[in-house]
Design a protein around this motif. Structure first.
Motif, PDB file in Angstrom:
ATOM      1  N   HIS A  14       0.798  -1.156  -0.244  1.00  0.00           N
ATOM      2  CA  HIS A  14      -0.641  -0.216  -0.139  1.00  0.00           C
ATOM      3  C   HIS A  14       0.309   1.479  -0.036  1.00  0.00           C
ATOM      4  N   HIS A  15       2.228   1.230  -0.193  1.00  0.00           N
ATOM      5  CA  HIS A  15       3.132   2.321   0.058  1.00  0.00           C
ATOM      6  C   HIS A  15       4.329   2.422  -1.034  1.00  0.00           C
ATOM      7  N   ASN A  16       3.637   1.672  -2.303  1.00  0.00           N
ATOM      8  CA  ASN A  16       5.307   1.224  -3.401  1.00  0.00           C
ATOM      9  C   ASN A  16       5.254   1.910  -3.515  1.00  0.00           C
ATOM     10  N   ASP A  17       4.790   3.553  -3.672  1.00  0.00           N
ATOM     11  CA  ASP A  17       4.568   4.797  -3.963  1.00  0.00           C
ATOM     12  C   ASP A  17       5.720   5.589  -2.999  1.00  0.00           C
ATOM     13  N   ARG A  18       5.834   4.971  -2.059  1.00  0.00           N
ATOM     14  CA  ARG A  18       7.073   5.612  -1.202  1.00  0.00           C
ATOM     15  C   ARG A  18       8.066   4.930  -0.476  1.00  0.00           C
ATOM     16  N   ILE A  19       8.355   3.694  -0.767  1.00  0.00           N
ATOM     17  CA  ILE A  19       9.280   2.821  -0.175  1.00  0.00           C
ATOM     18  C   ILE A  19       9.239   1.243  -1.378  1.00  0.00           C
ATOM     19  N   LYS A  20      10.560   1.420  -1.731  1.00  0.00           N
ATOM     20  CA  LYS A  20      10.548  -0.190  -2.797  1.00  0.00           C
ATOM     21  C   LYS A  20      12.139  -0.244  -2.495  1.00  0.00           C
ATOM     22  N   PRO A  21      11.569  -1.833  -1.671  1.00  0.00           N
ATOM     23  CA  PRO A  21      12.870  -2.663  -1.317  1.00  0.00           C
ATOM     24  C   PRO A  21      13.983  -3.120  -2.306  1.00  0.00           C
ATOM     25  N   LEU A  22      14.973  -2.647  -2.802  1.00  0.00           N
ATOM     26  CA  LEU A  22      15.788  -3.128  -3.861  1.00  0.00           C
ATOM     27  C   LEU A  22      16.369  -4.674  -3.242  1.00  0.00           C
ATOM     28  N   LYS A  23      16.076  -5.115  -2.296  1.00  0.00           N
ATOM     29  CA  LYS A  23      16.416  -6.581  -1.901  1.00  0.00           C
ATOM     30  C   LYS A  23      16.005  -6.911  -0.468  1.00  0.00           C
ATOM     31  N   ALA A  24      15.995  -8.237  -0.843  1.00  0.00           N
ATOM     32  CA  ALA A  24      15.904  -8.864   0.991  1.00  0.00           C
ATOM     33  C   ALA A  24      16.883  -9.122   1.678  1.00  0.00           C
ATOM     34  N   ILE A  25      16.880  -9.298   2.454  1.00  0.00           N
ATOM     35  CA  ILE A  25      18.805  -9.407   3.263  1.00  0.00           C
ATOM     36  C   ILE A  25      17.297 -10.202   4.593  1.00  0.00           C
ATOM     37  N   THR A  26      17.991 -11.457   5.103  1.00  0.00           N
ATOM     38  CA  THR A  26      17.199 -12.028   6.237  1.00  0.00           C
ATOM     39  C   THR A  26      17.992 -12.656   7.359  1.00  0.00           C
TER      40      THR A  26
END
Length: 291
Positions: free
Chosen positions: A199-211
């Protein structure tokens, strides 16, 4: 054979390795191996087959483990019955608790409880809430995060707001692209974060996931500037003054993680359990915002 020997067999079956069992019961690996050899000699047969991945029960071992489960259950039932008939508060209190709650809140709570009731033996297991839910009937009380247990009495302890932190600012009106660091948790936590990001993909876009495995590791990675991290307030409140962050909200409402105290009907007949439940529900957890 002692009760502890039967309990060790059950722990070996649960954990699946001698090394993991030794770590869980806080004794050395050679001591566990030696005790298992004694038990197998006592019954005159191997109980487990050692494989590279885990211990596997033999046919005879299955019979012995069923017997061990019955013996341990009968012993616990006798102790609980005696506890109900005694004026002194004693017996065993078995607790399964979310790892986060066990690290952040439980030490002080149990410290006060055991000081007041030294005759009570504490049997504590910690872990991910989803794992606890699968075995909840093995414990007197469960303290879990996310969704409450079905077919159980559940008391809300508190709601834990979520925040996204970073070492870099969250600029208004501009897309922020950064790696997202997450820690091992149950599915409900990941669903909350994924839904908020959607719902906030216009503000924040994760470049990659680190777990990473633990929440503390996640915090330290974020502090080193490796990426963003979504953290509950219960473990991040002191970070707010030092690191850029925003609260997770949907439609003007905060996104929170619920914490529940759950138990089976009738378990409060045990005095040591009833007192613990009453003590726990009187606690204030987050800045006087107990719900």
């Amino acid at each position: 054979m002692r009760i502890d020997d039967y309990a060790l067999l059950l722990k070996l079956q649960e954990v699946g390795t001698i090394r993991g069992t030794a770590k869980s019961v806080l004794i050395s690996q050679p001591a566990v191996t030696q005790r298992l050899k004694y038990i197998e000699d006592y019954f005159g047969m191997p109980i487990f087959i050692r494989t590279p991945k885990r211990l596997v029960l033999t046919p005879g071992g299955e019979i012995i483990l069923n017997h061990a489960s019955e013996v341990v259950a009968r012993e616990a039932a006798v102790k609980n019955t005696l506890a109900q008939t005694s004026d002194e508060i004693k017996g065993t209190l078995s607790i399964a608790c979310s790892s986060l709650i066990s690290q952040r809140f439980l030490p002080a709570i149990l410290g006060d409880y055991t000081a007041k009731y030294p005759g009570v033996t504490i049997d504590l297991v910690t872990g991910i809430s989803e794992d606890i839910k699968q075995h909840h009937k093995d414990y007197h009380v469960c303290i879990i995060r996310g969704q409450k247990l079905k077919e159980s009495t559940c008391i809300s302890l508190f709601e834990d707001p979520l925040y996204i932190f970073d070492t870099e600012d969250f600029p208004a009106g501009k897309l922020k692209e950064r790696p997202l660091i997450s820690f091992k948790s149950d599915d409900s936590m990941h669903e909350l974060v994924d839904n908020w990001l959607y719902h906030h993909n216009d503000r924040i876009k994760p470049l990659k996931a680190i777990t990473v495995d633990q929440i503390e590791t996640c915090k330290q990675f974020m502090k080193q500037g490796i990426g963003m991290a979504v953290l509950p307030e219960s473990v991040s409140e002191s970070m707010k003054k030092d690191y850029p962050h925003i609260a997770l909200e949907l439609e003007g409402e905060p996104v929170t993680r619920h914490t529940w105290l759950c138990f089976q009907e009738g378990i409060r007949k045990l005095p040591q359990v009833d007192i613990f439940i009453r003590e726990l529900t009187k606690q204030t957890f987050l800045d006087e915002r107990k719900v």
